[in-house]
Design a protein around this motif. Structure first.
Motif, PDB file in Angstrom:
ATOM      1  N   ILE A  17      39.275  44.610  80.061  1.00 60.92           N
ATOM      2  CA  ILE A  17      37.921  45.140  80.296  1.00 60.92           C
ATOM      3  C   ILE A  17      36.940  44.532  79.302  1.00 60.92           C
ATOM      4  O   ILE A  17      35.808  44.182  79.650  1.00 60.92           O
ATOM      5  N   ALA A  24      30.466  39.018  81.502  1.00 59.37           N
ATOM      6  CA  ALA A  24      29.612  39.418  82.618  1.00 59.37           C
ATOM      7  C   ALA A  24      28.257  39.929  82.184  1.00 59.37           C
ATOM      8  O   ALA A  24      27.486  40.343  83.030  1.00 59.37           O
ATOM      9  N   ARG A  25      27.953  39.911  80.908  1.00 61.47           N
ATOM     10  CA  ARG A  25      26.692  40.476  80.448  1.00 61.47           C
ATOM     11  C   ARG A  25      25.771  39.385  79.935  1.00 61.47           C
ATOM     12  O   ARG A  25      26.230  38.396  79.338  1.00 61.47           O
ATOM     13  N   ARG A  26      24.472  39.576  80.140  1.00 63.87           N
ATOM     14  CA  ARG A  26      23.483  38.653  79.579  1.00 63.87           C
ATOM     15  C   ARG A  26      22.812  39.238  78.354  1.00 63.87           C
ATOM     16  O   ARG A  26      22.372  38.505  77.491  1.00 63.87           O
ATOM     17  N   LEU A  30      25.020  44.112  74.787  1.00 66.80           N
ATOM     18  CA  LEU A  30      26.100  44.516  75.690  1.00 66.80           C
ATOM     19  C   LEU A  30      27.306  43.588  75.563  1.00 66.80           C
ATOM     20  O   LEU A  30      28.436  44.013  75.789  1.00 66.80           O
ATOM     21  N   ILE A  33      29.304  45.044  72.939  1.00 65.43           N
ATOM     22  CA  ILE A  33      30.110  46.176  73.388  1.00 65.43           C
ATOM     23  C   ILE A  33      31.463  45.683  73.900  1.00 65.43           C
ATOM     24  O   ILE A  33      32.504  46.283  73.617  1.00 65.43           O
ATOM     25  N   LEU A  37      35.299  46.544  72.500  1.00 60.50           N
ATOM     26  CA  LEU A  37      36.438  46.997  73.304  1.00 60.50           C
ATOM     27  C   LEU A  37      37.676  46.158  73.014  1.00 60.50           C
ATOM     28  O   LEU A  37      38.799  46.685  72.944  1.00 60.50           O
TER      29      LEU A  37
ATOM     30  N   ALA B  19      35.494  52.884  79.509  1.00 56.69           N
ATOM     31  CA  ALA B  19      35.325  51.484  79.095  1.00 56.69           C
ATOM     32  C   ALA B  19      34.896  50.635  80.282  1.00 56.69           C
ATOM     33  O   ALA B  19      34.003  49.782  80.173  1.00 56.69           O
ATOM     34  N   LEU B  20      35.508  50.886  81.433  1.00 56.69           N
ATOM     35  CA  LEU B  20      35.127  50.135  82.632  1.00 56.69           C
ATOM     36  C   LEU B  20      33.676  50.416  83.018  1.00 56.69           C
ATOM     37  O   LEU B  20      32.927  49.505  83.370  1.00 56.69           O
ATOM     38  N   LEU B  21      33.267  51.680  82.894  1.00 53.83           N
ATOM     39  CA  LEU B  21      31.876  52.010  83.207  1.00 53.83           C
ATOM     40  C   LEU B  21      30.921  51.376  82.206  1.00 53.83           C
ATOM     41  O   LEU B  21      29.825  50.962  82.567  1.00 53.83           O
ATOM     42  N   SER B  22      31.345  51.291  80.939  1.00 48.33           N
ATOM     43  CA  SER B  22      30.425  50.747  79.942  1.00 48.33           C
ATOM     44  C   SER B  22      30.215  49.253  80.128  1.00 48.33           C
ATOM     45  O   SER B  22      29.213  48.728  79.668  1.00 48.33           O
ATOM     46  N   VAL B  23      31.135  48.553  80.780  1.00 46.05           N
ATOM     47  CA  VAL B  23      30.893  47.130  81.009  1.00 46.05           C
ATOM     48  C   VAL B  23      30.344  46.865  82.399  1.00 46.05           C
ATOM     49  O   VAL B  23      29.996  45.729  82.702  1.00 46.05           O
ATOM     50  N   THR B  24      30.264  47.885  83.265  1.00 43.19           N
ATOM     51  CA  THR B  24      29.764  47.616  84.612  1.00 43.19           C
ATOM     52  C   THR B  24      28.472  48.344  84.941  1.00 43.19           C
ATOM     53  O   THR B  24      27.871  48.027  85.957  1.00 43.19           O
ATOM     54  N   THR B  25      28.047  49.297  84.121  1.00 41.02           N
ATOM     55  CA  THR B  25      26.849  50.040  84.490  1.00 41.02           C
ATOM     56  C   THR B  25      25.618  49.149  84.408  1.00 41.02           C
ATOM     57  O   THR B  25      25.561  48.193  83.636  1.00 41.02           O
ATOM     58  N   VAL B  28      21.167  49.980  80.536  1.00 39.11           N
ATOM     59  CA  VAL B  28      21.553  49.451  79.237  1.00 39.11           C
ATOM     60  C   VAL B  28      22.001  50.557  78.294  1.00 39.11           C
ATOM     61  O   VAL B  28      23.031  50.452  77.622  1.00 39.11           O
ATOM     62  N   ALA B  31      25.409  52.074  78.956  1.00 38.51           N
ATOM     63  CA  ALA B  31      26.556  51.284  78.500  1.00 38.51           C
ATOM     64  C   ALA B  31      26.975  51.711  77.098  1.00 38.51           C
ATOM     65  O   ALA B  31      28.162  51.918  76.820  1.00 38.51           O
ATOM     66  N   ALA B  32      25.968  51.902  76.223  1.00 36.75           N
ATOM     67  CA  ALA B  32      26.301  52.339  74.858  1.00 36.75           C
ATOM     68  C   ALA B  32      26.868  53.756  74.864  1.00 36.75           C
ATOM     69  O   ALA B  32      27.795  54.062  74.113  1.00 36.75           O
ATOM     70  N   LEU B  35      30.369  53.661  76.011  1.00 40.00           N
ATOM     71  CA  LEU B  35      31.192  53.148  74.908  1.00 40.00           C
ATOM     72  C   LEU B  35      31.513  54.260  73.927  1.00 40.00           C
ATOM     73  O   LEU B  35      32.635  54.343  73.402  1.00 40.00           O
ATOM     74  N   ASP B  88      23.030  41.523  83.808  1.00 41.23           N
ATOM     75  CA  ASP B  88      24.304  40.924  84.214  1.00 41.23           C
ATOM     76  C   ASP B  88      24.102  39.460  84.542  1.00 41.23           C
ATOM     77  O   ASP B  88      23.024  39.034  84.945  1.00 41.23           O
TER      78      ASP B  88
END
Lengths: 160, 191
Positions: A17, A24-26, A30, A33, A37, B19-25, B28, B31-32, B35, B88
């Protein structure tokens, strides 16, 4: 009693993840973050390996504490760099093209204060989000000699 | 499946999902905050694993300090409130990232699961590991521990110097402007 394959699987999942989050983030914060992880996946693996029976020297929890400390130091420096990047360019987009225009702008800055001012004005005009880009420059021009007056202005605009 | 297995499965599911939500939401700040949930439940996972000191340090340092630092950085960089598509990368790069993330998970799982298969930790006898950890930190690991304090100091000074150096450079290549503007400002302020 706990089966240690469960935390090992969770560690692998968190690392995957985190890799996705980095790629995948710009937004630069992020991306950090995702890095956090991955570090936590390493921490969980250290704790898991350290809780095996007969692990010597308490190496698992001690190294986890060390990694947590190093992560704190790392994210401090990284966020300082990100804030400097935001102050200079007006955005923290890691895939943005205007990084290329900073080169000639910096070369033009060497000629003197007058070309510096016009160069900065052109720079803020070129970037897409003019409002976001102009405000830090304006703060720098107005309040740069007075740090005490600059801080409340920045804080007030951050709230607004 | 023992009780600790069930509890760890629940806590680990919360950790992985947040964790999956924090990298896909797409938002901004969310995401924090996801996390924060992920790191907090990972502290719970450390508690289930019997390392209460590591869990509490995780709560103090990660949840208490690092996530707050990330939130401050998001505020100072004027993160947009609400869903935002610009945070993204394009979908091709996201697809490549998802493939690489899945490959990382598969690689680590194929390596770690046979390594830990059948390994169990007996945590039911009421013992605490904190005195052992303390003795190890100030015995075997004392020199890396002291080196870490130097590292924290260097990181503090480095973060300060990074921001100050660029500010100094901003004032440096506009050397004539700060020389004239402050004098006028001070004259205005006094007059």
């Amino acid at each position: 009693m706990i089966h240690l394959s469960l935390p090992a699987a969770l560690s692998a999942l968190l690392a995957g993840i985190g890799v996705y989050g980095v790629l995948a983030r710009r937004n630069a914060v992020l991306v950090l973050i995702g890095v956090e992880l991955i570090l936590n996946a390493a921490n969980l693996l250290l704790v898991t390996a350290g809780s095996r029976p007969g692990a010597p020297l308490s190496a698992g929890p001690v190294l986890t504490l060390f990694v947590i400390t190093i992560a704190a130091a790392e994210i401090t420096v990284a966020l300082a760099i990100i804030l400097v990047m935001f102050r200079r360019t007006g955005h923290i987009d890691l895939t943005a093209v205007p990084d290329l225009t900073d080169g000639p702008d910096d070369a033009g800055d060497g000629y003197g204060a007058d070309t510096d001012d016009t160069g900065d004005a052109d720079d803020t005009g070129d970037t897409g989000d003019a409002d976001d880009a102009e405000d830090p420059r304006a703060e720098d021009r107005d309040g740069h000699p007075h740090d005490a007056t600059r801080e409340p202005a920045a804080a007030g605009e951050g709230v607004a | 499946m023992t009780t600790r297995d069930i509890v760890f499965t629940a806590v680990g599911a919360v950790t992985a999902l947040s964790a999956l939500l924090s990298v896909t939401t797409k938002q901004v700040v969310h995401a924090a905050l996801w996390l924060l949930v992920s790191l907090g439940s990972l502290a719970g996972a450390y508690l289930v694993l019997g390392q209460e000191l590591v869990g509490l340090v995780q709560l103090l340092v990660y949840v208490g300090a690092i996530v707050v630092l990330v939130l401050f950085a998001l505020m100072l960089t004027r993160a947009p409130i609400g869903p935002h598509a610009e945070i993204d990368t394009p979908w091709r790069q996201r697809l490549a990232g998802a493939l690489l993330g899945a490959a990382t998970t598969a690689l680590l799982a194929s390596l770690l699961l046979p390594l830990f298969s059948g390994a169990t930790a007996d945590l039911d006898t009421p013992t605490t590991t904190t005195p052992q950890v303390a003795q190890a930190v100030f015995g075997t690991w004392v020199w890396p521990f002291e080196l870490l304090s130097v590292l924290l100091l260097v990181a503090l000074i480095g973060a300060f110097a990074v921001s100050r150096l660029v500010l100094h450079r901003d004032g440096g290549h506009g050397a004539r402007r700060p020389a004239t503007v402050p004098s006028g400002a001070r004259a205005d302020g006094r007059g």
